[in-house]
Write a protein that holds these residues in place. Structure first.
Motif, PDB file in Angstrom:
ATOM      1  N   GLU A 158       0.817  -1.220   0.000  1.00 53.18           N
ATOM      2  CA  GLU A 158       0.000   0.000   0.000  1.00 53.18           C
ATOM      3  C   GLU A 158       0.849   1.268   0.000  1.00 53.18           C
ATOM      4  O   GLU A 158       0.325   2.369  -0.222  1.00 53.18           O
ATOM      5  N   THR A 159       2.168   1.164   0.219  1.00 53.71           N
ATOM      6  CA  THR A 159       3.020   2.361   0.162  1.00 53.71           C
ATOM      7  C   THR A 159       3.512   2.649  -1.258  1.00 53.71           C
ATOM      8  O   THR A 159       4.199   3.645  -1.472  1.00 53.71           O
ATOM      9  N   MET A 160       3.179   1.787  -2.210  1.00 59.65           N
ATOM     10  CA  MET A 160       3.538   2.043  -3.615  1.00 59.65           C
ATOM     11  C   MET A 160       2.549   3.040  -4.209  1.00 59.65           C
ATOM     12  O   MET A 160       1.346   2.771  -4.263  1.00 59.65           O
ATOM     13  N   PRO A 161       3.038   4.204  -4.660  1.00 60.65           N
ATOM     14  CA  PRO A 161       2.120   5.174  -5.264  1.00 60.65           C
ATOM     15  C   PRO A 161       1.559   4.671  -6.601  1.00 60.65           C
ATOM     16  O   PRO A 161       2.147   3.793  -7.234  1.00 60.65           O
ATOM     17  N   ILE A 162       0.442   5.207  -6.991  1.00 64.72           N
ATOM     18  CA  ILE A 162      -0.162   4.877  -8.277  1.00 64.72           C
ATOM     19  C   ILE A 162       0.232   5.953  -9.285  1.00 64.72           C
ATOM     20  O   ILE A 162       0.004   7.146  -9.074  1.00 64.72           O
ATOM     21  N   ILE A 163       0.867   5.497 -10.381  1.00 70.55           N
ATOM     22  CA  ILE A 163       1.344   6.415 -11.415  1.00 70.55           C
ATOM     23  C   ILE A 163       0.671   6.050 -12.737  1.00 70.55           C
ATOM     24  O   ILE A 163       0.707   4.900 -13.163  1.00 70.55           O
ATOM     25  N   MET A 292       3.670  11.117 -16.072  1.00 68.77           N
ATOM     26  CA  MET A 292       3.299   9.894 -16.780  1.00 68.77           C
ATOM     27  C   MET A 292       4.506   8.967 -16.896  1.00 68.77           C
ATOM     28  O   MET A 292       5.588   9.389 -17.293  1.00 68.77           O
ATOM     29  N   SER A 293       4.300   7.701 -16.536  1.00 74.39           N
ATOM     30  CA  SER A 293       5.357   6.714 -16.738  1.00 74.39           C
ATOM     31  C   SER A 293       5.256   6.153 -18.148  1.00 74.39           C
ATOM     32  O   SER A 293       4.196   6.182 -18.775  1.00 74.39           O
ATOM     33  N   ALA A 294       6.378   5.634 -18.641  1.00 73.73           N
ATOM     34  CA  ALA A 294       6.403   5.035 -19.977  1.00 73.73           C
ATOM     35  C   ALA A 294       7.517   4.007 -20.037  1.00 73.73           C
ATOM     36  O   ALA A 294       8.486   4.077 -19.277  1.00 73.73           O
ATOM     37  N   PRO A 295       7.404   3.041 -20.940  1.00 73.67           N
ATOM     38  CA  PRO A 295       8.458   2.037 -21.069  1.00 73.67           C
ATOM     39  C   PRO A 295       9.785   2.649 -21.496  1.00 73.67           C
ATOM     40  O   PRO A 295       9.832   3.663 -22.198  1.00 73.67           O
ATOM     41  N   MET A 296      10.878   2.005 -21.072  1.00 73.32           N
ATOM     42  CA  MET A 296      12.203   2.489 -21.445  1.00 73.32           C
ATOM     43  C   MET A 296      12.400   2.460 -22.959  1.00 73.32           C
ATOM     44  O   MET A 296      13.122   3.294 -23.510  1.00 73.32           O
ATOM     45  N   SER A 297      11.744   1.530 -23.643  1.00 76.63           N
ATOM     46  CA  SER A 297      11.866   1.446 -25.097  1.00 76.63           C
ATOM     47  C   SER A 297      11.312   2.697 -25.773  1.00 76.63           C
ATOM     48  O   SER A 297      11.707   3.030 -26.903  1.00 76.63           O
ATOM     49  N   TYR A 298      10.422   3.412 -25.105  1.00 73.58           N
ATOM     50  CA  TYR A 298       9.880   4.675 -25.614  1.00 73.58           C
ATOM     51  C   TYR A 298      10.692   5.862 -25.116  1.00 73.58           C
ATOM     52  O   TYR A 298      11.131   6.710 -25.899  1.00 73.58           O
ATOM     53  N   VAL A 299      10.901   5.913 -23.806  1.00 78.59           N
ATOM     54  CA  VAL A 299      11.572   7.068 -23.198  1.00 78.59           C
ATOM     55  C   VAL A 299      12.982   7.243 -23.754  1.00 78.59           C
ATOM     56  O   VAL A 299      13.409   8.357 -24.062  1.00 78.59           O
ATOM     57  N   ASN A 300      13.726   6.145 -23.875  1.00 73.60           N
ATOM     58  CA  ASN A 300      15.136   6.224 -24.256  1.00 73.60           C
ATOM     59  C   ASN A 300      15.377   6.057 -25.750  1.00 73.60           C
ATOM     60  O   ASN A 300      16.524   6.022 -26.185  1.00 73.60           O
ATOM     61  N   ASN A 301      14.327   5.949 -26.517  1.00 72.23           N
ATOM     62  CA  ASN A 301      14.466   5.804 -27.968  1.00 72.23           C
ATOM     63  C   ASN A 301      14.940   7.130 -28.564  1.00 72.23           C
ATOM     64  O   ASN A 301      14.285   8.159 -28.393  1.00 72.23           O
ATOM     65  N   PRO A 302      16.083   7.153 -29.252  1.00 66.15           N
ATOM     66  CA  PRO A 302      16.548   8.409 -29.842  1.00 66.15           C
ATOM     67  C   PRO A 302      15.524   9.066 -30.753  1.00 66.15           C
ATOM     68  O   PRO A 302      15.500  10.295 -30.879  1.00 66.15           O
ATOM     69  N   GLY A 303      14.646   8.266 -31.379  1.00 58.93           N
ATOM     70  CA  GLY A 303      13.592   8.840 -32.210  1.00 58.93           C
ATOM     71  C   GLY A 303      12.607   9.658 -31.396  1.00 58.93           C
ATOM     72  O   GLY A 303      12.145  10.719 -31.831  1.00 58.93           O
ATOM     73  N   THR A 304      12.270   9.163 -30.192  1.00 57.30           N
ATOM     74  CA  THR A 304      11.403   9.922 -29.288  1.00 57.30           C
ATOM     75  C   THR A 304      12.096  11.200 -28.849  1.00 57.30           C
ATOM     76  O   THR A 304      11.506  12.291 -28.868  1.00 57.30           O
ATOM     77  N   ILE A 305      13.336  11.066 -28.444  1.00 51.84           N
ATOM     78  CA  ILE A 305      14.097  12.212 -27.937  1.00 51.84           C
ATOM     79  C   ILE A 305      14.255  13.271 -29.027  1.00 51.84           C
ATOM     80  O   ILE A 305      14.114  14.476 -28.770  1.00 51.84           O
ATOM     81  N   LYS A 306      14.532  12.822 -30.235  1.00 50.34           N
ATOM     82  CA  LYS A 306      14.695  13.749 -31.359  1.00 50.34           C
ATOM     83  C   LYS A 306      13.449  14.611 -31.552  1.00 50.34           C
ATOM     84  O   LYS A 306      13.543  15.803 -31.874  1.00 50.34           O
ATOM     85  N   ALA A 307      12.286  14.030 -31.345  1.00 45.60           N
ATOM     86  CA  ALA A 307      11.027  14.750 -31.552  1.00 45.60           C
ATOM     87  C   ALA A 307      10.811  15.860 -30.530  1.00 45.60           C
ATOM     88  O   ALA A 307       9.955  16.725 -30.721  1.00 45.60           O
ATOM     89  N   LEU A 308      11.586  15.858 -29.445  1.00 43.03           N
ATOM     90  CA  LEU A 308      11.419  16.876 -28.413  1.00 43.03           C
ATOM     91  C   LEU A 308      12.113  18.182 -28.773  1.00 43.03           C
ATOM     92  O   LEU A 308      11.954  19.184 -28.079  1.00 43.03           O
ATOM     93  N   ASP A 309      12.928  18.164 -29.838  1.00 44.07           N
ATOM     94  CA  ASP A 309      13.486  19.369 -30.459  1.00 44.07           C
ATOM     95  C   ASP A 309      14.466  20.110 -29.532  1.00 44.07           C
ATOM     96  O   ASP A 309      15.669  19.982 -29.674  1.00 44.07           O
ATOM     97  N   HIS A 310      13.964  20.876 -28.575  1.00 41.68           N
ATOM     98  CA  HIS A 310      14.829  21.616 -27.644  1.00 41.68           C
ATOM     99  C   HIS A 310      15.093  20.738 -26.417  1.00 41.68           C
ATOM    100  O   HIS A 310      14.578  20.987 -25.327  1.00 41.68           O
TER     101      HIS A 310
END
Length: 445
Positions: A158-163, A292-310
């Protein structure tokens, strides 16, 4: 059968649940805060009863009983994807082993069968009315782990937060073998106070930051110092996109600097994949629609990061050589941490149109013998693992400055790196550069 009836049917003691583990099995403890404390203790009791059981985890935040109770590895072999300080101690003692990986590929090791899972054990938040258990502070590659597992045991806490997550953030009661309950607080890693060198390095990086950037900052004294600087600055409308959220980000949220409004993707959402911090941070994240949490395959994907521009990535490292190669995971052959996501973010930042990647370290360190040594060295030869190749390194920062390694020849790389080295070592580094034929007679001294 209702989900509550199914829960009650599958609810057992930890001792009963770990009987699923057989000789030769691979057991996965997931990562960081999702570590199953009660199940680990119960499995450790089976020392001498089972043989050749391999356990896999990452970034341990509290003592691992299969290691503590079986130091001779009579029954258990502990393996880590990335080292915390505790894991480092175990590796130093020969009680644990590191598994090289890139975080963006971590989930694929499970889906491709490279990392088999006979029994998955993980801590989750309490079940909701639909029979779902939230993974809480760890998204990472949780979905890939449970999909690969022959058997799944949940440790409900019960001490685990919900994300709330983009995907891969929960599992249903119908998909698990057993449930155990344990409400010991999930592991914490509160940020320590930054030292003077940390603050000096943070001051070298701060001028490169501007309104509207999306930040990825690592863990440790320097990121926390930088978080403090930003919190007290006039910067505004910053975004968060990070593999690991720690207390440095809490300061930014509390000061109103992190709004995520300027992010071109996941607008309005601070995105992370794993968490390592204080109880105050966990409480802030609980049921927070801004995060928001997300899988590492999304968060660390250079394609995802590239889309963030700045996009701005700031991580720590251990050493750099005059060619611009960076080591962030070993000192010689001694293992310290891991590759993690450093190369992922360095790559993504370079691909982003206005991206910047910083690798930061003190210019020198004082050993146990009291002797000061340089963290900028002529060349790597002593078993140090290259984490980020020279072609992927952009800025290197020390307390003496911040220099760009992109697009410059070897002699200029050497000159720039020596300019941010500790003054006591600059003359020797120039001599080494001359011997290595990467120094011009007209270089600055």
């Amino acid at each position: 059968m209702s989900v509550y009836e199914e829960y009650k049917k599958k609810l057992v003691s930890a001792d009963e649940a770990v009987k699923l583990v057989k000789d030769g099995d691979w057991v996965d403890y997931s990562q960081t805060c999702t570590f199953p404390k009660a199940l680990d203790a119960a499995l450790a009791k089976r020392k001498g009863e089972v043989k050749d059981v391999k356990i896999r985890s990452a970034i341990s935040m509290q003592p691992i009983q299969v290691v503590e109770q079986d130091p001779e590895q009579e029954s258990f072999t502990f393996n880590v994807w990335h080292c915390s300080g505790l894991d480092r101690k175990y590796v130093d003692q020969g009680k644990a082993f590191y598994t090289p990986m890139l975080f963006r590929y971590n989930g694929s090791y499970y889906t491709k069968g490279y990392a088999p899972v006979n029994v998955a054990m993980l801590t989750v938040a309490p079940m909701d009315k639909n029979g779902n258990f939230n993974f809480g502070l760890t998204n990472c590659c949780m979905q890939e782990i449970v999909d690969a597992a022959d058997h799944i045991i949940l440790e409900v806490n019960e001490t685990m937060p919900i994300i709330y997550g983009l995907e891969g953030d929960h599992i249903n009661i119908k998909d698990v073998d057993y449930v155990v309950e344990n409400n010991d607080p999930v592991g914490t890693a509160p940020a320590g106070d930054p030292g003077e060198i940390d603050r000096q390095i943070a001051n070298q990086i701060f001028p490169y930051l501007y309104d509207g950037i999306t930040l990825q900052i690592g863990i440790g004294g320097m990121p926390n110092a930088l978080g403090g600087l930003i919190a007290e600055s006039d910067l505004k409308d910053l975004g968060m996109h990070t593999e690991l959220i720690s207390d440095g980000y809490l300061k930014l949220y509390q000061s109103g600097k992190l709004t995520n409004k300027k992010k071109p993707i996941n607008t309005g959402k601070g995105v992370f994949s794993i968490c390592n911090g204080s109880r105050e941070l966990y409480d802030y994240m609980d049921h927070n629609f801004d995060i928001m949490s997300a899988p590492m395959s999304y968060v660390n994907n250079p394609g995802t990061i590239k889309a963030l521009d700045h996009f701005v990535s700031i991580n720590g490292c251990i050493k750099a050589d005059l060619y611009g190669q960076v080591c962030s995971e070993t000192v010689g052959t001694r293992h310290i941490s891991g590759t993690g996501g450093q190369l992922d973010f360095a790559t993504g930042a370079l691909e982003a149109e206005h991206g910047q990647s910083f690798l930061a370290m003190p210019s020198s360190r004082v050993g146990k013998d009291g002797v000061r040594v340089s963290n900028i060295i002529p060349h790597f030869t002593g078993g140090d693992v290259i984490t980020t190749p020279r072609t992927s390194v952009q800025y290197i920062a020390t307390e003496y400055g911040c220099v760009n390694m992109q697009g410059v020849p070897t002699w200029e790389r050497a000159e720039r790196l020596i300019s941010v080295a500790h003054p006591d070592f600059r003359d020797d580094l120039i001599k080494a550069a001359e011997e290595q034929k990467i120094w011009r007679a007209s270089n600055k001294r």
